[in-house]
Design a protein around this motif. Structure first.
Motif, PDB file in Angstrom:
ATOM      1  N   VAL A  86       0.865  -1.177   0.000  1.00 25.83           N
ATOM      2  CA  VAL A  86       0.000   0.000   0.000  1.00 25.83           C
ATOM      3  C   VAL A  86       0.902   1.228   0.000  1.00 25.83           C
ATOM      4  O   VAL A  86       1.873   1.284   0.765  1.00 25.83           O
ATOM      5  CB  VAL A  86      -0.914   0.037   1.252  1.00 25.83           C
ATOM      6  CG1 VAL A  86      -1.712   1.326   1.308  1.00 25.83           C
ATOM      7  CG2 VAL A  86      -1.838  -1.173   1.287  1.00 25.83           C
ATOM      8  N   GLY A  87       0.587   2.198  -0.853  1.00 26.71           N
ATOM      9  CA  GLY A  87       1.408   3.403  -0.897  1.00 26.71           C
ATOM     10  C   GLY A  87       0.588   4.653  -1.146  1.00 26.71           C
ATOM     11  O   GLY A  87      -0.577   4.593  -1.517  1.00 26.71           O
ATOM     12  N   LYS A  88       1.244   5.812  -0.914  1.00 26.76           N
ATOM     13  CA  LYS A  88       0.654   7.124  -1.187  1.00 26.76           C
ATOM     14  C   LYS A  88       1.509   7.770  -2.255  1.00 26.76           C
ATOM     15  O   LYS A  88       2.733   7.660  -2.234  1.00 26.76           O
ATOM     16  CB  LYS A  88       0.671   7.999   0.067  1.00 26.76           C
ATOM     17  CG  LYS A  88      -0.042   9.322  -0.164  1.00 26.76           C
ATOM     18  CD  LYS A  88       0.663  10.554   0.354  1.00 26.76           C
ATOM     19  CE  LYS A  88       2.064  10.793   0.026  1.00 26.76           C
ATOM     20  NZ  LYS A  88       2.481  12.073  -0.515  1.00 26.76           N
ATOM     21  N   GLY A  89       0.878   8.393  -3.225  1.00 25.49           N
ATOM     22  CA  GLY A  89       1.669   8.985  -4.282  1.00 25.49           C
ATOM     23  C   GLY A  89       1.043  10.190  -4.931  1.00 25.49           C
ATOM     24  O   GLY A  89      -0.049  10.623  -4.580  1.00 25.49           O
ATOM     25  N   LYS A  90       1.780  10.684  -5.894  1.00 27.14           N
ATOM     26  CA  LYS A  90       1.352  11.782  -6.739  1.00 27.14           C
ATOM     27  C   LYS A  90       2.083  11.582  -8.059  1.00 27.14           C
ATOM     28  O   LYS A  90       3.200  11.088  -8.086  1.00 27.14           O
ATOM     29  CB  LYS A  90       1.726  13.122  -6.100  1.00 27.14           C
ATOM     30  CG  LYS A  90       1.216  14.322  -6.843  1.00 27.14           C
ATOM     31  CD  LYS A  90       1.478  15.595  -6.061  1.00 27.14           C
ATOM     32  CE  LYS A  90       0.798  16.744  -6.799  1.00 27.14           C
ATOM     33  NZ  LYS A  90       0.913  17.996  -6.075  1.00 27.14           N
ATOM     34  N   GLY A  91       1.445  11.927  -9.137  1.00 25.31           N
ATOM     35  CA  GLY A  91       2.097  11.730 -10.433  1.00 25.31           C
ATOM     36  C   GLY A  91       2.260  10.249 -10.745  1.00 25.31           C
ATOM     37  O   GLY A  91       1.341   9.462 -10.561  1.00 25.31           O
ATOM     38  N   TYR A  92       3.458   9.875 -11.158  1.00 25.37           N
ATOM     39  CA  TYR A  92       3.698   8.496 -11.614  1.00 25.37           C
ATOM     40  C   TYR A  92       4.264   7.579 -10.535  1.00 25.37           C
ATOM     41  O   TYR A  92       4.797   6.517 -10.839  1.00 25.37           O
ATOM     42  CB  TYR A  92       4.619   8.512 -12.835  1.00 25.37           C
ATOM     43  CG  TYR A  92       3.928   9.095 -14.031  1.00 25.37           C
ATOM     44  CD1 TYR A  92       3.121   8.302 -14.834  1.00 25.37           C
ATOM     45  CD2 TYR A  92       4.031  10.444 -14.338  1.00 25.37           C
ATOM     46  CE1 TYR A  92       2.444   8.834 -15.911  1.00 25.37           C
ATOM     47  CE2 TYR A  92       3.359  10.996 -15.419  1.00 25.37           C
ATOM     48  CZ  TYR A  92       2.567  10.175 -16.208  1.00 25.37           C
ATOM     49  OH  TYR A  92       1.890  10.708 -17.271  1.00 25.37           O
ATOM     50  N   ARG A  93       4.159   7.944  -9.277  1.00 20.25           N
ATOM     51  CA  ARG A  93       4.716   7.150  -8.182  1.00 20.25           C
ATOM     52  C   ARG A  93       4.265   5.684  -8.232  1.00 20.25           C
ATOM     53  O   ARG A  93       5.047   4.790  -7.955  1.00 20.25           O
ATOM     54  CB  ARG A  93       4.302   7.780  -6.845  1.00 20.25           C
ATOM     55  CG  ARG A  93       4.691   6.976  -5.630  1.00 20.25           C
ATOM     56  CD  ARG A  93       6.172   6.950  -5.446  1.00 20.25           C
ATOM     57  NE  ARG A  93       6.511   6.207  -4.237  1.00 20.25           N
ATOM     58  CZ  ARG A  93       7.616   5.521  -4.092  1.00 20.25           C
ATOM     59  NH1 ARG A  93       8.512   5.486  -5.043  1.00 20.25           N
ATOM     60  NH2 ARG A  93       7.847   4.875  -2.980  1.00 20.25           N
ATOM     61  N   ILE A  94       3.032   5.445  -8.595  1.00 19.84           N
ATOM     62  CA  ILE A  94       2.499   4.076  -8.622  1.00 19.84           C
ATOM     63  C   ILE A  94       3.329   3.157  -9.528  1.00 19.84           C
ATOM     64  O   ILE A  94       3.398   1.967  -9.305  1.00 19.84           O
ATOM     65  CB  ILE A  94       1.010   4.070  -9.040  1.00 19.84           C
ATOM     66  CG1 ILE A  94       0.369   2.709  -8.794  1.00 19.84           C
ATOM     67  CG2 ILE A  94       0.847   4.515 -10.482  1.00 19.84           C
ATOM     68  CD1 ILE A  94      -1.142   2.706  -8.993  1.00 19.84           C
ATOM     69  N   ASN A  95       3.987   3.724 -10.518  1.00 17.18           N
ATOM     70  CA  ASN A  95       4.774   2.927 -11.459  1.00 17.18           C
ATOM     71  C   ASN A  95       6.240   2.783 -11.064  1.00 17.18           C
ATOM     72  O   ASN A  95       6.966   2.000 -11.680  1.00 17.18           O
ATOM     73  CB  ASN A  95       4.701   3.557 -12.853  1.00 17.18           C
ATOM     74  CG  ASN A  95       3.292   3.540 -13.391  1.00 17.18           C
ATOM     75  OD1 ASN A  95       2.566   2.568 -13.249  1.00 17.18           O
ATOM     76  ND2 ASN A  95       2.890   4.634 -14.018  1.00 17.18           N
ATOM     77  N   ALA A  96       6.697   3.508 -10.054  1.00 23.75           N
ATOM     78  CA  ALA A  96       8.120   3.550  -9.715  1.00 23.75           C
ATOM     79  C   ALA A  96       8.664   2.235  -9.187  1.00 23.75           C
ATOM     80  O   ALA A  96       9.829   1.909  -9.403  1.00 23.75           O
ATOM     81  CB  ALA A  96       8.374   4.665  -8.702  1.00 23.75           C
ATOM     82  N   HIS A  97       7.859   1.464  -8.506  1.00 23.66           N
ATOM     83  CA  HIS A  97       8.343   0.274  -7.818  1.00 23.66           C
ATOM     84  C   HIS A  97       8.905  -0.775  -8.774  1.00 23.66           C
ATOM     85  O   HIS A  97       9.897  -1.432  -8.469  1.00 23.66           O
ATOM     86  CB  HIS A  97       7.233  -0.320  -6.953  1.00 23.66           C
ATOM     87  CG  HIS A  97       6.678   0.683  -6.005  1.00 23.66           C
ATOM     88  ND1 HIS A  97       7.346   1.096  -4.874  1.00 23.66           N
ATOM     89  CD2 HIS A  97       5.532   1.407  -6.037  1.00 23.66           C
ATOM     90  CE1 HIS A  97       6.629   2.007  -4.244  1.00 23.66           C
ATOM     91  NE2 HIS A  97       5.526   2.211  -4.932  1.00 23.66           N
ATOM     92  N   GLU A  98       8.302  -0.923  -9.919  1.00 19.64           N
ATOM     93  CA  GLU A  98       8.822  -1.899 -10.867  1.00 19.64           C
ATOM     94  C   GLU A  98      10.173  -1.464 -11.419  1.00 19.64           C
ATOM     95  O   GLU A  98      11.023  -2.293 -11.714  1.00 19.64           O
ATOM     96  CB  GLU A  98       7.799  -2.159 -11.968  1.00 19.64           C
ATOM     97  CG  GLU A  98       6.586  -2.896 -11.399  1.00 19.64           C
ATOM     98  CD  GLU A  98       5.555  -3.234 -12.447  1.00 19.64           C
ATOM     99  OE1 GLU A  98       5.805  -4.159 -13.232  1.00 19.64           O
ATOM    100  OE2 GLU A  98       4.500  -2.563 -12.457  1.00 19.64           O
ATOM    101  N   GLY A  99      10.379  -0.164 -11.515  1.00 18.55           N
ATOM    102  CA  GLY A  99      11.693   0.344 -11.907  1.00 18.55           C
ATOM    103  C   GLY A  99      12.748   0.002 -10.874  1.00 18.55           C
ATOM    104  O   GLY A  99      13.865  -0.378 -11.211  1.00 18.55           O
ATOM    105  N   TYR A 100      12.402   0.140  -9.589  1.00 16.29           N
ATOM    106  CA  TYR A 100      13.339  -0.237  -8.524  1.00 16.29           C
ATOM    107  C   TYR A 100      13.686  -1.724  -8.630  1.00 16.29           C
ATOM    108  O   TYR A 100      14.838  -2.114  -8.480  1.00 16.29           O
ATOM    109  CB  TYR A 100      12.750   0.035  -7.138  1.00 16.29           C
ATOM    110  CG  TYR A 100      12.376   1.459  -6.858  1.00 16.29           C
ATOM    111  CD1 TYR A 100      13.091   2.539  -7.383  1.00 16.29           C
ATOM    112  CD2 TYR A 100      11.284   1.750  -6.050  1.00 16.29           C
ATOM    113  CE1 TYR A 100      12.728   3.846  -7.109  1.00 16.29           C
ATOM    114  CE2 TYR A 100      10.918   3.055  -5.767  1.00 16.29           C
ATOM    115  CZ  TYR A 100      11.643   4.098  -6.307  1.00 16.29           C
ATOM    116  OH  TYR A 100      11.275   5.391  -6.023  1.00 16.29           O
TER     117      TYR A 100
END
Length: 119
Positions: free
Chosen positions: A24-38
């Motif tokens: 579960v996370g809180k975001g703004k903009g494209y944050r929801i997609n960042a985790h797969e990049g990590y």
């Protein structure tokens, strides 16, 4: 996949292909997609290990925005409540959410550096 709100804060979940939520996370903009990049860049946290396991099994991470608001404080509160409702022990989250994130936790300089470089 959910449409990303342009100016709003949001709370989102990441789920396995069977829709079992693991983060579960809180975001703004494209944050929801960042985790797969990590995960692609080799982050070794529990969340990224789950993401890579999903990929190895031929699946895709499911991403859902479950709450939007113009108030960052409301988003933090919803994030905390949602993490509590799933139970932090059932998630890959490292903190109970909210504005402080991991506040109150004693972190060594080495731990901070590892978190910054990995995720």
């Amino acid at each position: 996949m959910s449409t990303i709100p342009s100016s709003s804060f949001y709370v989102y979940v990441l789920a396995r292909p069977n829709n079992k939520v693991f983060y579960v996370g809180k975001g703004k903009g494209y944050r929801i997609n960042a985790h797969e990049g990590y995960a692609t860049r080799g982050c070794t946290c529990h969340k990224c290990n789950i993401i890579r396991k999903i990929w190895r099994n031929g699946g895709e991470v499911q991403r859902y925005i479950v709450f939007t608001t113009e108030s960052e404080n409301e988003a933090f509160e919803y994030e905390r409540e949602l993490i509590a409702s799933y139970g932090i022990n059932n998630l890959a989250n490292q903190s109970p959410g909210g504005k402080g994130g991991m506040s109150g936790m004693k972190m060594s300089p080495e731990f901070r550096a590892r978190c910054s470089s990995n995720c």
